[in-house]
Design an enzyme around this catalytic site. Structure first.
Site, PDB file in Angstrom:
ATOM      1  N   LYS A  12       9.962  -2.881   3.894  1.00  0.00           N
ATOM      2  CA  LYS A  12      10.693  -1.892   4.699  1.00  0.00           C
ATOM      3  C   LYS A  12      10.545  -2.268   6.172  1.00  0.00           C
ATOM      4  O   LYS A  12       9.460  -2.689   6.592  1.00  0.00           O
ATOM      5  CB  LYS A  12      10.126  -0.477   4.456  1.00  0.00           C
ATOM      6  CG  LYS A  12      10.769   0.589   5.353  1.00  0.00           C
ATOM      7  CD  LYS A  12      10.544   1.987   4.828  1.00  0.00           C
ATOM      8  CE  LYS A  12       9.232   2.611   5.254  1.00  0.00           C
ATOM      9  NZ  LYS A  12       9.056   2.725   6.717  1.00  0.00           N
ATOM     10  N   GLU A  29      11.971  -1.028  10.300  1.00  0.00           N
ATOM     11  CA  GLU A  29      12.534   0.092  11.062  1.00  0.00           C
ATOM     12  C   GLU A  29      13.626  -0.361  12.028  1.00  0.00           C
ATOM     13  O   GLU A  29      13.550  -1.440  12.613  1.00  0.00           O
ATOM     14  CB  GLU A  29      11.421   0.780  11.880  1.00  0.00           C
ATOM     15  CG  GLU A  29      10.358   1.412  11.017  1.00  0.00           C
ATOM     16  CD  GLU A  29       9.315   2.170  11.832  1.00  0.00           C
ATOM     17  OE1 GLU A  29       9.448   2.273  13.080  1.00  0.00           O
ATOM     18  OE2 GLU A  29       8.346   2.649  11.227  1.00  0.00           O
ATOM     19  N   ASP A  31       2.964   1.916   7.009  1.00  0.00           N
ATOM     20  CA  ASP A  31       2.082   1.640   8.148  1.00  0.00           C
ATOM     21  C   ASP A  31       1.521   2.949   8.719  1.00  0.00           C
ATOM     22  O   ASP A  31       0.716   2.932   9.656  1.00  0.00           O
ATOM     23  CB  ASP A  31       2.753   0.767   9.213  1.00  0.00           C
ATOM     24  CG  ASP A  31       4.024   1.368   9.779  1.00  0.00           C
ATOM     25  OD1 ASP A  31       4.401   2.465   9.346  1.00  0.00           O
ATOM     26  OD2 ASP A  31       4.638   0.728  10.657  1.00  0.00           O
ATOM     27  N   SER A  32       1.888   4.078   8.101  1.00  0.00           N
ATOM     28  CA  SER A  32       1.212   5.346   8.419  1.00  0.00           C
ATOM     29  C   SER A  32      -0.278   5.231   8.103  1.00  0.00           C
ATOM     30  O   SER A  32      -1.068   6.082   8.511  1.00  0.00           O
ATOM     31  CB  SER A  32       1.830   6.502   7.626  1.00  0.00           C
ATOM     32  OG  SER A  32       1.923   6.185   6.250  1.00  0.00           O
ATOM     33  N   ASP A  88       5.527  -1.814   4.254  1.00  0.00           N
ATOM     34  CA  ASP A  88       6.076  -1.797   5.613  1.00  0.00           C
ATOM     35  C   ASP A  88       5.775  -3.094   6.353  1.00  0.00           C
ATOM     36  O   ASP A  88       4.614  -3.533   6.393  1.00  0.00           O
ATOM     37  CB  ASP A  88       5.419  -0.670   6.428  1.00  0.00           C
ATOM     38  CG  ASP A  88       6.269   0.576   6.483  1.00  0.00           C
ATOM     39  OD1 ASP A  88       7.499   0.476   6.363  1.00  0.00           O
ATOM     40  OD2 ASP A  88       5.688   1.667   6.646  1.00  0.00           O
ATOM     41  N   GLU A 129      14.405   9.497   8.377  1.00  0.00           N
ATOM     42  CA  GLU A 129      13.278  10.347   8.790  1.00  0.00           C
ATOM     43  C   GLU A 129      13.703  11.271   9.922  1.00  0.00           C
ATOM     44  O   GLU A 129      14.224  10.809  10.956  1.00  0.00           O
ATOM     45  CB  GLU A 129      12.095   9.463   9.230  1.00  0.00           C
ATOM     46  CG  GLU A 129      10.883  10.277   9.642  1.00  0.00           C
ATOM     47  CD  GLU A 129       9.588   9.463   9.700  1.00  0.00           C
ATOM     48  OE1 GLU A 129       9.590   8.265   9.359  1.00  0.00           O
ATOM     49  OE2 GLU A 129       8.552  10.063  10.079  1.00  0.00           O
TER      50      GLU A 129
HETATM   51  O1  KIV Z   1       4.709   4.551   7.191  1.00  0.00           O
HETATM   52  C1  KIV Z   1       5.121   5.440   6.445  1.00  0.00           C
HETATM   53  O2  KIV Z   1       4.377   6.096   5.721  1.00  0.00           O
HETATM   54  C2  KIV Z   1       6.548   5.723   6.454  1.00  0.00           C
HETATM   55  C3  KIV Z   1       7.000   7.000   5.838  1.00  0.00           C
HETATM   56  C4  KIV Z   1       6.720   8.127   6.744  1.00  0.00           C
HETATM   57  C5  KIV Z   1       8.430   6.950   5.415  1.00  0.00           C
HETATM   58  O3  KIV Z   1       7.304   4.962   6.976  1.00  0.00           O
END
Ligand code: KIV
Length: 302
Positions: A149, A151, A77-78, A120, A218
């Protein structure tokens, strides 16, 4: 003078049956590599072979990363920051994640790639209930993800168990969790004090027990992540700013390519500086993670 043979006519993209825009490699050189699966990732962890992961958000970059030998591609989600220009990942929607996951998955398939795709779950798509998490995870799995994934620790344990029981592989994410940046008070190292490190370790063990098979750490002190990597037997730790002793490493693609106009985080190395192509930079990243020359604790960790 050496006689030269007449130049071969170069076929254009349409003669090749390709598209004029962003033509993908016809077949990844990695096609001979067996598809990356969860058992293979865990087997790499047991053997001590470092696992490589990069983010990608579109078909072409995903195909190039696969061709460069990257084993895991994270549709992170970056993308909120690097693709959408947001200030944090909080504004990313499930529909955004579905769109980018489908794009990456198509790119990998067209290039006959073999990478393991992790998507994510964005903010707001799993916090309400485990049922909501399952519905959201289904959207991403149906778009082509192999694993999702999410968090956080503590309350997420129950959610992870629910998803894993229903056949969805889960990667957990502890330490700096960007979706909660406002609660954390900024992008800073987590688990620095003994008490904070103990909570992080307890949460990691609970997530492993719940069935998480990967864990992104992280911005976690290198000694904490090294200890966890040894302790977790069925869960591969993937570090980003967590030192050299995790089972694998991940970086945001745009950061490691130096396409970052802001301040580069301490844990990033710009692999374009010594490369003549993007694929070369990715190959250098894979080589450096595999041989342990990236990251360097004194430079890239706390
Ligand atoms: O969203 C993302 O790119 C991430 C990485 C920084 C691990 O969660």
């Amino acid at each position: 003078m050496v006689p030269t043979s007449p130049a071969e006519p170069v076929p254009n993209a349409s003669e090749l049956g390709g598209t004029p825009y962003g033509t993908l490699p016809p077949a990844s050189p990695m096609a001979s590599r067996k598809p990356i699966s969860l058992p293979r990732i865990l087997e790499m962890r047991s053997r001590g072979e470092k696992i490589t992961m990069l983010t990608a958000y579109d078909a072409t970059f995903a195909a190039v990363a696969d061709a460069a030998g990257v084993e895991c591609i994270l549709i992170g989600d970056s993308l909120g920051m690097v693709c959408q220009g947001l200030h944090s990942t909080v504004g990313v929607s499930l529909e955004d994640m579905r769109y980018h996951t489908a794009s990456v998955s198509r790119g990998i398939r067209r290039a006959q790639g073999t990478a393991w795709l992790i998507a994510d779950l964005p903010f707001g798509s799993y916090q309400e209930s485990k049922e909501q998490a399952f519905r959201s995870a289904s959207v991403l799995m149906q778009a082509g993800a192999h694993m999702i994934k999410l968090e956080g620790g503590g309350w997420t344990t129950e959610v992870v168990h629910f998803l894993v029981e229903r056949g969805i592989p889960v990667c957990a994410h502890l330490g700096l969790t960007p979706q909660t940046v406002h609660a954390l008070g900024g992008y800073r190292v987590q688990g620095r004090t003994g008490a904070a490190a103990d909570i992080l370790k307890q949460q990691a063990h609970a997530l492993e027990d719940a069935g998480a098979s990967m864990l992104v750490l992280e911005m976690v002190p290198a000694d904490v992540s090294a200890e966890l990597t040894q302790a977790l037997q069925h869960c591969a730790t993937i570090g980003i700013g967590a030192g050299k002793d995790t089972a694998g490493q991940v970086l945001v693609l745009h950061d490691m390519l130096g396409v970052n106009l802001g301040k580069m985080p301490k844990f990033v190395r710009n692999f374009m500086l010594d490369a003549s192509s993007i694929r070369g930079a990715m190959e250098a990243y894979v080589a450096a993670v595999k041989d342990g020359s990236f990251p360097v604790n004194a430079l890239h960790a706390w």
